[in-house]
Design a protein around this motif. Structure first.
Motif, PDB file in Angstrom:
ATOM      1  N   PHE A  91       2.386 -62.742 -40.365  1.00  0.00           N
ATOM      2  CA  PHE A  91       3.000 -64.105 -40.774  1.00  0.00           C
ATOM      3  C   PHE A  91       2.147 -64.773 -42.226  1.00  0.00           C
ATOM      4  O   PHE A  91       1.117 -64.371 -41.941  1.00  0.00           O
ATOM      5  N   GLY A 105       5.442 -68.024 -44.282  1.00  0.00           N
ATOM      6  CA  GLY A 105       6.964 -67.734 -44.403  1.00  0.00           C
ATOM      7  C   GLY A 105       7.285 -67.137 -43.475  1.00  0.00           C
ATOM      8  O   GLY A 105       6.910 -67.417 -42.317  1.00  0.00           O
TER       9      GLY A 105
ATOM     10  N   TYR B  33      -2.312 -78.543 -31.865  1.00  0.00           N
ATOM     11  CA  TYR B  33      -0.723 -78.780 -32.829  1.00  0.00           C
ATOM     12  C   TYR B  33       0.696 -78.400 -31.660  1.00  0.00           C
ATOM     13  O   TYR B  33       0.948 -77.132 -30.982  1.00  0.00           O
ATOM     14  N   TYR B  35       4.460 -75.975 -32.448  1.00  0.00           N
ATOM     15  CA  TYR B  35       4.885 -75.952 -33.573  1.00  0.00           C
ATOM     16  C   TYR B  35       6.520 -75.121 -32.467  1.00  0.00           C
ATOM     17  O   TYR B  35       6.464 -74.991 -32.155  1.00  0.00           O
ATOM     18  N   GLN B  37       8.613 -72.320 -33.205  1.00  0.00           N
ATOM     19  CA  GLN B  37       9.698 -71.102 -34.119  1.00  0.00           C
ATOM     20  C   GLN B  37      10.925 -70.411 -33.166  1.00  0.00           C
ATOM     21  O   GLN B  37      10.908 -70.344 -32.211  1.00  0.00           O
ATOM     22  N   GLN B  41      12.049 -66.227 -37.236  1.00  0.00           N
ATOM     23  CA  GLN B  41      11.870 -67.036 -38.431  1.00  0.00           C
ATOM     24  C   GLN B  41      10.018 -67.473 -38.110  1.00  0.00           C
ATOM     25  O   GLN B  41       9.777 -67.825 -37.011  1.00  0.00           O
ATOM     26  N   GLY B  42       9.035 -67.732 -38.491  1.00  0.00           N
ATOM     27  CA  GLY B  42       8.252 -68.300 -38.584  1.00  0.00           C
ATOM     28  C   GLY B  42       8.169 -69.719 -38.185  1.00  0.00           C
ATOM     29  O   GLY B  42       8.251 -70.622 -38.190  1.00  0.00           O
ATOM     30  N   PRO B  43       6.778 -69.757 -37.686  1.00  0.00           N
ATOM     31  CA  PRO B  43       5.820 -71.126 -36.732  1.00  0.00           C
ATOM     32  C   PRO B  43       6.316 -72.937 -38.008  1.00  0.00           C
ATOM     33  O   PRO B  43       6.376 -72.460 -38.910  1.00  0.00           O
ATOM     34  N   LEU B  45       5.696 -76.982 -37.676  1.00  0.00           N
ATOM     35  CA  LEU B  45       5.037 -77.713 -37.642  1.00  0.00           C
ATOM     36  C   LEU B  45       5.849 -79.214 -36.764  1.00  0.00           C
ATOM     37  O   LEU B  45       7.165 -79.539 -37.579  1.00  0.00           O
ATOM     38  N   ARG B  48       1.333 -82.885 -35.260  1.00  0.00           N
ATOM     39  CA  ARG B  48       0.105 -82.671 -34.887  1.00  0.00           C
ATOM     40  C   ARG B  48      -0.826 -83.951 -34.192  1.00  0.00           C
ATOM     41  O   ARG B  48      -1.197 -84.860 -35.235  1.00  0.00           O
ATOM     42  N   GLN B  59       7.760 -83.856 -38.147  1.00  0.00           N
ATOM     43  CA  GLN B  59       8.420 -83.873 -38.211  1.00  0.00           C
ATOM     44  C   GLN B  59       9.866 -83.882 -37.356  1.00  0.00           C
ATOM     45  O   GLN B  59      10.098 -82.519 -37.278  1.00  0.00           O
ATOM     46  N   LEU B  91       5.522 -73.299 -29.697  1.00  0.00           N
ATOM     47  CA  LEU B  91       4.268 -72.969 -29.767  1.00  0.00           C
ATOM     48  C   LEU B  91       2.915 -73.979 -30.136  1.00  0.00           C
ATOM     49  O   LEU B  91       3.387 -74.941 -30.390  1.00  0.00           O
ATOM     50  N   GLN B 103      -6.408 -71.652 -36.955  1.00  0.00           N
ATOM     51  CA  GLN B 103      -5.839 -72.172 -35.929  1.00  0.00           C
ATOM     52  C   GLN B 103      -5.663 -70.680 -34.219  1.00  0.00           C
ATOM     53  O   GLN B 103      -4.978 -70.009 -35.389  1.00  0.00           O
TER      54      GLN B 103
END
Lengths: 114, 114
Positions: A91, A105, B33, B35, B37, B41-43, B45, B48, B59, B91, B103
């Motif tokens: 990523f 991404g 944090y 996240y 996923q 796809q990417g994680p 957020l 936080r 979000q 995550l 992170q």
């Protein structure tokens, strides 16, 4: 809002060869941070390499190096002497100047073949 | 040094049921944090924390998701009620301070909603 685009969903490379993963991003910030994270199958994500936008010199970590083109907003990862253990999802991620969150991404699956 | 710990690693529930995930960050890390996923796809957020304060939860779908970080150490993320679309990996990550940027991620909790 920042966006990160990885245009290669999957890549394959033979063991010991070199592979380059592409990443482009969009931001109006002048100072920021870019990262490549590796997520092996069923294992946790780990940081591979980091680049500060104010540094012109490309970051290098052993077999991993980046080609950072700030004007083009491009941040590619080169893996030299690929090893079977490099097989993973990679990523590309962006972090703004205030270090508040990572924008990822969609990832590139890299398969290293023996 | 122990990494970020998450439990459970896997959870299967029926829709409309509640579910909770637990995260123990790296000792001394004040920033935590969560996240989300989704598959392939990417994680992204969700929230936080700086110590016990949620500083970015923009979000987080607050109609069904909630989180807490009592005493500024461990954190719990809850979904009530769960929907089919919540099937994903949750995550947790932590960092020592914003200046470090790196992170550290936990192994995640893979949720399947039937």
């Amino acid at each position: 809002a920042q966006t990160v685009t990885q245009s290669q969903p999957e890549m394959s490379v033979q063991e010991a060869e070199t592979v380059t993963l592409s990443c482009t991003y969009d931001t109006s910030e002048s100072n920021y941070y870019l990262f490549w994270y590796k997520q092996p199958p069923s294992r946790q994500m780990i940081l591979v390499i980091r680049q500060e936008a104010y540094k012109q010199q490309n970051a290098t970590e052993n077999r991993f190096s980046v080609n950072f083109q700030k004007a083009a907003k491009s941040f590619s990862l080169k893996i030299s002497d690929s090893q079977l253990g490099d097989t993973a999802m990679y990523f590309c991620a962006f972090m703004g100047p205030y270090g508040n969150k990572l924008v990822f991404g969609a990832g590139t699956i890299l398969r290293v073949k023996s | 040094e122990a990494g970020v710990v998450q439990s459970p690693r896997y959870k299967i529930i029926e829709k409309k049921q509640p579910v909770a995930f637990w995260c123990n960050p790296i000792s001394g890390h004040n920033t935590l944090y969560w996240y989300l996923q989704n598959l392939g796809q990417g994680p992204e957020l969700l929230i936080r924390y700086e110590n016990e304060e949620a500083v970015d939860d923009s979000q987080l779908p607050k109609d069904r998701f909630s989180a807490e970080r009592l005493k500024g150490v461990d954190s719990t993320l809850k979904i009530q009620p769960a929907e089919l679309g919540d099937s994903a990996v949750h995550l947790c990550a932590s960092s020592s301070n914003l200046a470090s940027n790196e992170q550290f991620f936990g192994p995640g909790t893979r949720l399947t909603v039937l």
